[in-house]
Design an enzyme around this catalytic site. Structure first.
Site, PDB file in Angstrom:
ATOM      1  N   ASP A 206       0.869  -1.177   0.000  1.00  0.00           N
ATOM      2  CA  ASP A 206       0.000   0.000   0.000  1.00  0.00           C
ATOM      3  C   ASP A 206       0.905   1.226   0.000  1.00  0.00           C
ATOM      4  O   ASP A 206       1.499   1.570   1.021  1.00  0.00           O
ATOM      5  CB  ASP A 206      -0.902  -0.040   1.244  1.00  0.00           C
ATOM      6  CG  ASP A 206      -1.669   1.269   1.447  1.00  0.00           C
ATOM      7  OD1 ASP A 206      -1.490   2.207   0.652  1.00  0.00           O
ATOM      8  OD2 ASP A 206      -2.434   1.348   2.428  1.00  0.00           O
ATOM      9  N   CYS A 370      -8.590   6.382   9.842  1.00  0.00           N
ATOM     10  CA  CYS A 370      -8.917   5.075   9.236  1.00  0.00           C
ATOM     11  C   CYS A 370      -7.938   3.998   9.679  1.00  0.00           C
ATOM     12  O   CYS A 370      -7.597   3.097   8.912  1.00  0.00           O
ATOM     13  CB  CYS A 370      -8.975   5.157   7.712  1.00  0.00           C
ATOM     14  SG  CYS A 370     -10.295   6.220   7.119  1.00  0.00           S
TER      15      CYS A 370
END
Lengths: 412, 149
Positions: A206, A370
């Protein structure tokens, strides 16, 4: 001819003029934009190039015989080549345009994930963003695979020994962030990838947070997939990239069906297009792709070393100043760190710090970013996060620090 | 700055530091949980309602200054009120914090009016109303935690 010596000093005052939004006042004060981890601002070059596409050569791509379609196709495919060069992918068709990092990860989870079975394991880390957790949880529900999580230390560093211990023949896939959006920790990717490959697992990185701050060379990393979003790299929202090794992508089933991803369609049998189009069903975000290309041109001109050097100075100075504030606790103190200053202030909820900073013109993020598991690890409901870009200045860090002290006065 | 001072008045900071009616309520017959996913604020509200009257109410949870002070002030204000009065106060309170109380003679909300400064900070309205939404859920015996999203 010798390459010119890279200029490590950025002319920040001049660069700031490239970003129209940065010169504005908010609440009567100059905007101090320190929410770059959420999204970065866009240089005039990106804004103009997207407007120019719509004004001058808007057309659908890959199919028109007319001149505008040809121009649009050239610009869009030109942007793909810019991405390839930027991340040093071996081949242009390894660059898949998607909506963003989240979609890239979901693509891999949906398509590559069809190879996973009960008894297989997916290994992620405790510092992952929800978008690198939930797609794997969904995949585990579908496939019967098991999700394992490598813990982090109280400094916010990945526990490498534990990672190594958790890897095994059952591990089919490892998904790990390059740079933590909540902590700023940089993961030792080359080592992690080497270890994962040692047990035959593929690795998805990521790169949402990393791509604007760290050099990315997918061949040197030897990662199998690398995902990032355009809007965190000074480009538009709604466009992102999934890099994948061609051999893996070739063997993967298509994800979404539709136009552009097919070669031939009949009701008896449909054959799929070649890479990268196999994974790009439907009319894409053409302006977004072209805008991302312009953003890459912009940051490439500045040079990654110069960006990293300036951001390092900002983070060091900000960390030092923050540490001097009584009651301030830094969340994330990894040795290898970039661009993120996450913290709490004793007796003041992060949301209140955020409001008081906003009043001073300082844009930060207050929340869980998040990364709820990271918040749980540190025993906080939320943090304040200031995140830096090459266009930020030492003076802006001073405004931030002053704002934090002001919050302490309000609550004093 | 004056808007900021209006928001974080001394009374609000006091209620944040030392919230009233904080903790579990023995003998409660109504409960509800509220959650603000934006900032992670959570609160549990417990009431003892007898013959339509709120005899006692207390709250627990973690939240920002605005949501904590609002819960503290609300629990002070609602003791001894009927359910109907409480629902009417919710309407007036919502009008107060959203700046829509343009009536000729606005209803007095007593100390709750200290939260009027929230109207200048639209993103914080949810913080101020979390306790009230939770109250409504408790009065209507809603089992799912209420969310401000």
């Amino acid at each position: 001819m010798n390459a010119p010596m890279p200029n490590l000093m950025l002319d920040v005052a001049r660069l700031r003029m490239d970003f129209p939004i940065l010169s504005q006042m908010v609440h009567g004060k100059p905007l101090v934009y320190l929410d770059n981890a959420a999204t970065t601002q866009k240089p005039r070059a990106v804004i103009d190039c997207m407007a120019n596409y719509y004004a001058e050569y808007n057309a659908n791509i890959h199919r028109g015989v007319h001149i505008l379609s040809q121009q649009a196709t050239d610009a869009y495919e030109g942007a793909r080549e810019k991405v390839r060069r930027f991340i040093n992918a071996a081949r242009r068709e390894e660059v898949i345009f998607v909506r963003g990092t989240t979609e890239a990860i979901n693509l891999v989870a949906s398509s590559y994930g069809q190879r996973l079975w009960p008894g297989n394991e997916i290994l992620i880390t405790e510092m992952e963003h929800h978008s690198n957790i939930v797609p794997w949880q969904l995949l585990c529900e579908r496939s019967g695979a098991v999700l394992r999580v490598t813990p982090i230390s109280d400094a916010g560093e990945l526990c490498l020994d534990e990672f190594e211990r958790q890897l095994g023949p059952a591990t089919r896939l490892v998904a790990v962030t390059h740079l933590s959006n909540a902590l700023g920790s940089i993961n030792p990717l080359r080592r992690l990838i080497e270890l994962a490959h040692g047990v035959g697992a593929v690795v998805l990185v990521d790169g949402a947070q990393a791509v604007a701050h760290l050099p990315v060379d997918v061949q040197a990393l030897d990662c199998d997939f690398y995902a990032f979003s355009g809007h965190k790299l000074y480009g538009p929202t709604g466009i992102g990239v999934l890099y994948g090794k061609a051999a893996l992508l070739d063997a993967m089933p298509p994800w979404q069906g539709g136009g552009d991803m097919i070669r031939e369609v009949s009701f008896a049998k449909t054959t799929y297009n070649d890479l990268p189009f196999k994974f790009e069903a439907g009319t894409p975000h053409i302006a977004g792709g072209i805008g991302l290309g312009a953003a890459i041109d912009y940051v490439s001109k500045l040079g990654q070393p110069a960006i990293a050097a300036h951001e390092h100075d900002l983070l060091s100075y900000a960390s030092e100043q923050a540490r001097a504030i009584p009651g301030l606790r830094l969340i994330g103190t990894a040795r290898e760190k970039a661009s993120i200053l996450s913290f709490t202030v004793a007796g003041i909820h992060p949301h209140d710090v955020g409001t008081i900073l906003d009043d001073a013109g300082v844009a930060v993020r207050a929340g869980h970013h998040c990364t709820m598991p990271v918040m749980t690890h540190f025993g906080v409901p939320a943090t304040v996060r200031a995140s830096f870009s090459f266009y930020n200045t030492i003076e802006e860090v001073d405004v931030l620090i002053h704002g934090i002290r002001r919050a302490q006065e309000v609550f004093g | 700055m004056s808007e900021l001072r209006d928001l974080y008045q001394e009374l609000i900071v006091d209620h944040y530091r030392r919230p009233h009616n904080y903790g579990p309520l023995v003998g409660a017959n109504r409960h509800a949980e509220g959650f603000n996913p934006l900032c992670g604020d959570r609160l549990t509200l417990s009431l003892n309602v007898v013959d339509g009257m709120i005899k006692e109410l207390r709250f627990e949870g973690v939240g920002c200054a605005i949501s904590t002070a609002s819960a503290s002030l609300m629990t002070d204000a609602l003791k001894g009120k009927t359910e109907a009065q409480a629902e009417a106060m919710f309407q007036h309170f919502q009008a107060l914090v959203t700046g829509t109380d343009k009536a000729e003679a606005p209803v007095s909300l007593g100390k709750l009016e200290v939260l009027a400064g929230v109207r200048e900070f639209p993103v914080r309205v949810k913080c101020a109303t979390l306790a009230w939404h939770t109250l409504l859920a408790a009065l209507h015996s809603v089992k799912q935690p209420v969310s401000t999203e």
